[in-house]
Design a protein around this motif. Structure first.
Motif, PDB file in Angstrom:
ATOM      1  N   VAL A 170       0.858  -1.183   0.280  1.00 29.89           N
ATOM      2  CA  VAL A 170      -0.304   0.323  -0.041  1.00 29.89           C
ATOM      3  C   VAL A 170       1.194   1.197   0.152  1.00 29.89           C
ATOM      4  CG1 VAL A 170      -1.659   1.029   1.378  1.00 29.89           C
ATOM      5  CG2 VAL A 170      -1.426  -1.420   1.086  1.00 29.89           C
TER       6      VAL A 170
ATOM      7  N   LEU B  91      -5.801  -0.666  -5.313  1.00 26.81           N
ATOM      8  CA  LEU B  91      -5.831  -0.595  -3.528  1.00 26.81           C
ATOM      9  C   LEU B  91      -6.243   0.345  -2.830  1.00 26.81           C
ATOM     10  CD1 LEU B  91      -2.386  -2.749  -2.972  1.00 26.81           C
ATOM     11  CD2 LEU B  91      -4.875  -3.359  -3.184  1.00 26.81           C
TER      12      LEU B  91
ATOM     13  N   ARG C  35      -6.720  -5.803   2.987  1.00 32.48           N
ATOM     14  CA  ARG C  35      -6.940  -6.776   0.910  1.00 32.48           C
ATOM     15  C   ARG C  35      -5.513  -7.533   0.554  1.00 32.48           C
ATOM     16  NH1 ARG C  35      -9.035  -4.536  -4.580  1.00 32.48           N
ATOM     17  NH2 ARG C  35      -8.901  -6.181  -5.425  1.00 32.48           N
ATOM     18  N   VAL C  36      -4.197  -6.952   0.913  1.00 35.14           N
ATOM     19  CA  VAL C  36      -3.359  -7.390   0.962  1.00 35.14           C
ATOM     20  C   VAL C  36      -2.878  -8.322   1.950  1.00 35.14           C
ATOM     21  CG1 VAL C  36      -1.052  -7.474   0.186  1.00 35.14           C
ATOM     22  CG2 VAL C  36      -2.132  -5.241  -0.676  1.00 35.14           C
TER      23      VAL C  36
ATOM     24  N   GLY D 162      -0.404  -6.828  -5.357  1.00 32.30           N
ATOM     25  CA  GLY D 162      -1.609  -6.868  -4.385  1.00 32.30           C
ATOM     26  C   GLY D 162      -1.882  -8.439  -4.961  1.00 32.30           C
TER      27      GLY D 162
ATOM     28  N   SER E 193      -6.995  -0.947   2.003  1.00 32.24           N
ATOM     29  CA  SER E 193      -6.733  -1.726   1.709  1.00 32.24           C
ATOM     30  C   SER E 193      -5.564  -2.185   1.938  1.00 32.24           C
ATOM     31  CB  SER E 193      -5.899   0.027   0.601  1.00 32.24           C
ATOM     32  OG  SER E 193      -6.550   0.703   0.227  1.00 32.24           O
TER      33      SER E 193
END
Length: 456
Positions: free
Chosen positions: A81, A456, A250-251, A392, A247
């Motif tokens: 990010v 992202l 998510r990763v 990502g 964000s």
């Protein structure tokens, strides 16, 4: 390296592209090697105490990494990010990402230390520690995990710095931490100068002191930053906001699945071998240390590729992302082949650094050929996986890790070790098959290019 139809603007020359990648990669490679050296140095410096001491230190490695799975996953999200925000020119957003991630890192670190300290002996038993060295391994684990609280915070800061391409910051902190570790190992393991002889306990204390020093240096880099660098002084909120948190998560969510499967798999893998006996396990631990050192060189390229892929996607330049990913892959293959050759040529000297036990060295001389094959494959695998994480696409990497580690690293290794009777050699055959599988699956994913469309 990129199809003409995919070019989105001016491309750097080959010299410029390789130069930029390597300028970020070499400090990160040094850092990765030094992180790997923390446990390797402890193993080397307690080797004078015998195979039991090597096993006592070695058996704690995978439980330690399993305890840190949440932090490592969070840091992958932070790097991805922050790299994306840096590519977008949003340094306020990058700083906000670091601040919110540090809050999570502190909470996770406290939970990790509490579990490690209160459940130390059951964890060591589960890891396969034998009665002859479990007392040393329990004490060693409890001390180093207490020091890992500070290490985790420093690692989160360094993850953000890597996302910005500031890999020299984390390199300097880890260089210093290793020097401190070696100095206090010398004084505390065998009792030099005014210090008492603490043996394995001394190695643990030295590691904890080194971790604290690295934390202080990482913290200083964001409290007193250079102009334009990521910082904690101004810009960005400490309170959570939906965009930043989603964000990172998510990763980190995909990375957590990967880390849990990887660490649980390595935990089980280590436990399988620990039950083969002290000599075989001590030799395996030395082999894993050598493998980790070679892997660390490629890990630097993986970090550089991940950072550059993320930054390029932030600039809406998937063509540059592809170029930097392929450069990292080419360099990693060259490094893997070269270092594997050196390992084979100097195998007796390398194993001799860790142990003077003739049984350990004799087994190591045979096992090093398996280590060399793993290293050639693993160096390529880690770079291509890093590229996907930087974009990502951590969920896919997690899926391949879960499938491959569970099936081959653990399942096949157990089958070859015990029912078929190949012992430690069978475990390393399973290791090789695992690395081959992940390399093929992740490379196919990168080649398709769907990762370049992730937001992202």
């Amino acid at each position: 390296m990129v199809a003409p139809s995919l070019i989105r603007g001016e491309l750097p020359s080959a010299k410029q592209a390789y130069g930029r990648c390597l300028s970020i990669a070499w400090p990160s490679a040094v850092e990765s090697v030094l992180v790997a050296l923390v446990s390797s140095v402890d193993t080397m410096m307690v080797s004078s105490l015998g195979p039991r001491a090597i096993s006592a230190v070695g058996v704690t490695g995978q439980p330690r990494m399993l305890m840190m799975a949440c932090i490592l996953s969070l840091n992958m999200g932070v790097t991805a990010v922050v790299a994306r925000r840096r590519g977008e020119g949003d340094m306020i957003g990058a700083s906000r990402t670091l601040k919110q991630s540090l809050i999570i890192s502190v909470l996770l670190g406290l939970i990790m230390v509490a579990i490690s300290c209160f459940l130390t002996e059951p964890i060591m038993r589960l890891a396969g520690a034998q009665d002859e060295y479990i007392a040393d391994s329990t004490t060693y684990f409890r001390i180093i995990m207490s020091g890992q609280f500070f290490a985790c915070i420093g690692m989160t800061i360094n993850a953000a710095q890597r996302g910005c391409g500031n890999t020299k910051v984390s390199m300097r902190s880890n260089v210093t931490a290793n020097i401190v570790n070696i100095i206090f190992n010398y004084f505390l393991i065998n009792g030099r100068w005014i210090f008492p002889r603490l043996e394995v306990v001394g190695a643990a204390i030295a590691t904890a002191i080194g971790s604290f020093v690295a934390f202080l240096m990482a913290l200083y880099s964001v409290v007193h930053p250079h102009k334009g660098d990521i910082n904690l002084v101004d810009g960005g909120k400490w309170s959570f906001d939906k965009k930043t948190l989603s964000s990172v998560c998510r990763v980190a969510g995909g990375a957590f699945t990967e880390q849990i499967s990887l660490r649980a798999g390595l935990f089980a893998f280590s436990s399988i071998i620990a039950r083969l006996g002290t000599i075989q396990f001590a030799t395996h631990q030395i082999s894993m240390s050598l493998s980790q050192l070679i892997f660390s060189f490629a890990d630097g390229l993986g970090v550089a590729s991940s950072s550059l892929v993320g930054q390029s996607l932030g600039m809406k330049r998937p063509d540059l992302s592809t170029i930097y990913g392929k450069i990292g892959q080419r360099c990693s293959m060259l490094i893997g082949i070269s270092l594997a050759a050196l390992l084979i040529v100097f195998r007796r000297q390398l194993y001799g650094l860790f142990s003077n036990d003739p049984h350990v060295i004799a087994l190591g001389m045979k096992l090093c050929y398996f280590v060399a094959v793993v290293c050639m494959i693993q160096t390529s695998q880690v770079v291509i996986s890093g590229c996907l994480r930087g974009a990502g696409d951590s969920r896919y990497v997690a899926l391949t890790s879960l499938l491959s580690i569970g099936t081959f690293r653990v399942g096949l290794s157990y089958l070859l070790c015990y029912p078929i009777g190949l012992g430690v050699y069978g475990a390393w055959i399973g290791f090789i098959v695992d690395q081959c599988t992940r390399l093929v699956l992740n490379y196919a994913r990168f080649h398709k290019g769907k990762w370049s469309k992730i937001e992202l």
